[in-house]
Design a protein around this motif. Sequence first.
Motif, PDB file in Angstrom:
ATOM      1  N   ASP A 246       0.841  -1.187   0.000  1.00 23.61           N
ATOM      2  CA  ASP A 246       0.000   0.000   0.000  1.00 23.61           C
ATOM      3  C   ASP A 246       0.883   1.247   0.000  1.00 23.61           C
ATOM      4  O   ASP A 246       2.050   1.195   0.403  1.00 23.61           O
ATOM      5  N   ILE A 247       0.318   2.359  -0.434  1.00 23.62           N
ATOM      6  CA  ILE A 247       1.016   3.642  -0.439  1.00 23.62           C
ATOM      7  C   ILE A 247       0.372   4.535   0.606  1.00 23.62           C
ATOM      8  O   ILE A 247      -0.844   4.740   0.586  1.00 23.62           O
ATOM      9  N   VAL A 248       1.167   5.045   1.542  1.00 18.46           N
ATOM     10  CA  VAL A 248       0.628   5.892   2.613  1.00 18.46           C
ATOM     11  C   VAL A 248       1.463   7.166   2.713  1.00 18.46           C
ATOM     12  O   VAL A 248       2.656   7.171   2.408  1.00 18.46           O
ATOM     13  N   SER A 249       0.831   8.239   3.176  1.00 15.60           N
ATOM     14  CA  SER A 249       1.543   9.508   3.313  1.00 15.60           C
ATOM     15  C   SER A 249       2.501   9.449   4.495  1.00 15.60           C
ATOM     16  O   SER A 249       2.374   8.608   5.399  1.00 15.60           O
ATOM     17  N   GLU A 250       3.461  10.372   4.496  1.00 12.93           N
ATOM     18  CA  GLU A 250       4.411  10.421   5.599  1.00 12.93           C
ATOM     19  C   GLU A 250       3.724  10.731   6.920  1.00 12.93           C
ATOM     20  O   GLU A 250       4.250  10.391   7.995  1.00 12.93           O
ATOM     21  N   LYS A 251       2.547  11.347   6.886  1.00 16.38           N
ATOM     22  CA  LYS A 251       1.803  11.627   8.109  1.00 16.38           C
ATOM     23  C   LYS A 251       1.316  10.327   8.751  1.00 16.38           C
ATOM     24  O   LYS A 251       1.496  10.102   9.951  1.00 16.38           O
ATOM     25  N   TRP A 253       2.426   7.287   7.987  1.00 14.42           N
ATOM     26  CA  TRP A 253       3.613   6.489   8.279  1.00 14.42           C
ATOM     27  C   TRP A 253       4.252   6.928   9.594  1.00 14.42           C
ATOM     28  O   TRP A 253       4.723   6.098  10.388  1.00 14.42           O
ATOM     29  N   GLY A 254       4.267   8.240   9.849  1.00 11.22           N
ATOM     30  CA  GLY A 254       4.855   8.744  11.082  1.00 11.22           C
ATOM     31  C   GLY A 254       4.225   8.122  12.302  1.00 11.22           C
ATOM     32  O   GLY A 254       4.916   7.753  13.261  1.00 11.22           O
ATOM     33  N   TYR A 255       2.903   7.993  12.289  1.00 11.00           N
ATOM     34  CA  TYR A 255       2.229   7.363  13.428  1.00 11.00           C
ATOM     35  C   TYR A 255       2.461   5.862  13.454  1.00 11.00           C
ATOM     36  O   TYR A 255       2.833   5.300  14.492  1.00 11.00           O
ATOM     37  N   LEU A 256       2.225   5.187  12.337  1.00  7.02           N
ATOM     38  CA  LEU A 256       2.322   3.726  12.316  1.00  7.02           C
ATOM     39  C   LEU A 256       3.719   3.243  12.714  1.00  7.02           C
ATOM     40  O   LEU A 256       3.857   2.274  13.469  1.00  7.02           O
ATOM     41  N   SER A 257       4.748   3.901  12.202  1.00  5.18           N
ATOM     42  CA  SER A 257       6.110   3.467  12.502  1.00  5.18           C
ATOM     43  C   SER A 257       6.444   3.659  13.977  1.00  5.18           C
ATOM     44  O   SER A 257       7.214   2.874  14.551  1.00  5.18           O
ATOM     45  N   LYS A 258       5.870   4.692  14.621  1.00  8.23           N
ATOM     46  CA  LYS A 258       6.114   4.926  16.044  1.00  8.23           C
ATOM     47  C   LYS A 258       5.251   4.013  16.916  1.00  8.23           C
ATOM     48  O   LYS A 258       5.699   3.528  17.959  1.00  8.23           O
ATOM     49  N   ALA A 259       4.025   3.781  16.500  1.00  7.94           N
ATOM     50  CA  ALA A 259       3.092   2.999  17.312  1.00  7.94           C
ATOM     51  C   ALA A 259       3.386   1.508  17.260  1.00  7.94           C
ATOM     52  O   ALA A 259       3.159   0.787  18.240  1.00  7.94           O
ATOM     53  N   TYR A 260       3.884   1.023  16.126  1.00  9.30           N
ATOM     54  CA  TYR A 260       4.093  -0.416  15.952  1.00  9.30           C
ATOM     55  C   TYR A 260       5.557  -0.803  15.803  1.00  9.30           C
ATOM     56  O   TYR A 260       5.909  -1.965  16.028  1.00  9.30           O
TER      57      TYR A 260
END
Length: 295
Positions: A246-251, A253-260
Motif C-alpha cells: 500500500d502507499i501511505v503519506s508520511e503523516k 507512516w509517522g504514526y504507524l512506525s512509532k506505534a508499531y
Amino acid sequence: MNKSQTPALATTSESTNKEDIDSQPVNDGTKVDTVSVTKEGACPHLGDPSDLTIEFKKVIYGNSKNDANDDKPLCDLCHSEPAAYLNMHHDNYIEACLSCLSKEDAAENDDNRYPVQLELETGDLYCFKCGDVGHPRKLTEEKDGEKVKTITEYINASESEDDLDKRRKAEHQLYVQELRREDMSLKFYLVEKQWGRTWMLFRTREGSPLPTKITNQKLARANGTLDPNIRLPMDKYRPSPETHGDIVSEKLWGYLSKAYGVQGRAYSEDDIIAPEYARLRVYVDDFKKSIYLYP
C-alpha cells in the motif's frame, strides 16, 4: 465513484467508498474534552489538544516505554542523539533530542519543533518557548491549568480494559483522515500488503489482535533494496487486490512506525529514484493524481 469501489488502503475486504469517507465524522485535532482554564502566566502554546491527539501520544509514549534499551529511538531530526521528547502537535509524531529542539534558528511555524513536547523519560509536558534556550519549562497544573494534569495523567495511566478499544477507534479515525488527505506534496511510504490487511482487521473487527511490527520483507530483494518488480496501487480509491504493498503519506507512516515499530527497512519515494524503478515511479505518480478523478 460508484458504490463498488473501495480505497486501495482499505484492501479488498473493507467497504469504504469516497462518499462514505466524506460523511464520517473525524476529530481533526480541535475539539476537546479536557478542562480549559487559562491562568495568568500560563503557557499559551499548549492550546487544547483533542482526545484523539492525546490518544495517539499515549500509544506512542507507551510503545517507547516498552522498548528495550537497545531499541530506544534516535532523534528524527539529527539521527544521531537519543530522542528525549515526543512532539505534541496533532499532526506530527516526531521524536527529537534536546539539542535539536533548542536551536534558535527554527522557523516560526516549524511543526517539527513544536513548542510543547512530552518528555519520554517522565511523561511530563515541557514548553520550549516558555523556558530559556536549552532549558524548556515544565508545565504544571498549578501554573498552567488543570488540563496539564488531565493530559499527563491519562498519558501515564496504566493500561485498562478499555484502552485497546479506544485505540482501535482512534486509529480508524486516523485511517479516514488519511483517505481524506489531498496534500500530494507529502512524501509517500510503502507498507507491505499483508501488514496493512492485519491493521485493517484490528481497526474494523472487535476482538482482533494488534498487529506486530511492520515488516516489508515482501517488498525487498535479497540484498535489502526495494524490489523494482513489485506491484503498487495506481488509484487511491479503487481496490487493488493484486498488489504487494500500500502507499501511505508520511503523516500516516509517522504514526504507524512509532506505534508499531519497523522490523527491517522502511521504503519511501526516496527509494524509487534510480532508472530501474521507473515503473514504480509511474505507480506512485498515478496514485497521487488519482484524487483529481473524483471531484
